[in-house]
Enzyme design. Sequence first.
Site, PDB file in Angstrom:
ATOM      1  CG  HIS A   1      -0.283   0.022   2.543  1.00 12.39           C
ATOM      2  ND1 HIS A   1       0.219   1.168   3.108  1.00 12.39           N
ATOM      3  CD2 HIS A   1      -0.052  -0.972   3.450  1.00 12.39           C
ATOM      4  CE1 HIS A   1       0.730   0.897   4.295  1.00 12.39           C
ATOM      5  NE2 HIS A   1       0.594  -0.403   4.529  1.00 12.39           N
TER       6      HIS A   1
ATOM      7  CB  CYS B   1       1.594  -3.608   5.416  1.00 11.52           C
ATOM      8  SG  CYS B   1       0.025  -4.359   5.903  1.00 11.52           S
TER       9      CYS B   1
END
Length: 324
Positions: A202, A218
Amino acid sequence: MLVSRFWSSVVRRVWLPGLCAWLVLAAAAGAEAWPPGHHPLPETGDVIGEIQVVRVRGDETLIDVARRHNVGYEEIRMANPDVSIWAPEPGTEVVIPGRYILPDAPREGIVVNLSEMRLYYYSSEEVVETYPISVGRDGFATPVGLTRTTIKVKDPSWNPPRSVREEAAARGEPPPEVVPPGPDNPLGRHAILLGLPSYLIHGTNRPDGVGMRVSRGCIRMFPEDIESLFERVPAGTPVNIIDQPFKAGRTEDGRIFVQSFPQLEENVGSFEPLNNAVEILRRVSGGEDLSPVAYARLRALVDEPDGLAVPLERPVARLLSVPE
């Protein structure tokens, strides 16, 4: 350690200053234009890109320079240990570590090398793209393994996990159950979900941290990089998350290059770095023994990793002959 310091001193004080002058001339001669992060995939060999030298413009920080050249925080810091991160003098020469050895992994889909904090995307049979990333910090390590991309979400909402809410509550700042899209959303404007539950690739609302171990597992990218990938990476693309703190490969003309990064904290002690590097080199060289010069350089790079992809064997006399 004395050998390590000797080679580090030679490279920093002799080779890189001479390299600066040579690269400025090479850049002036012009090279084929490619979009940021894009490189032709070599027909043979494992090395892409080139080291560059640029100058700080105006009131740029070293982080600004890094982002302008597709480089993350730790990469630019290691390549320029004597340059101020936040207040470099205008006109200061900055080494851009833009040469990379492709990871030792199948050249398909997305490959993430955790120690390098860099993502490689094999977007076609002719092109490989590479981008700086942030990965999980100590205690929230990004898992190694094979997975795939699943759903792509534009302007995602963020549901803070319980650990985030608990930490915030301890500070007296409990976050909302859901953070809506907008400038305060830590996922940025684009998110690519992975087959690993709760893990994403992301963007971020704090791009200065790209290239550091700051996430909860992440994979974070600069907003412009994830936006580019978001539009082009199809669902089901294989994602291979690996950890290779030492890489070796050959150029198309057969020279051996090496590249070394600090080990992740959670892996320190799990293997002996120098022995690991020697084994990798033996595979790349076809079992050839290392010369004393090559072994000294290898040991220096393993002891003091700087992320630069450099020739393995380069005699001192040749280093000293680089034009100032």
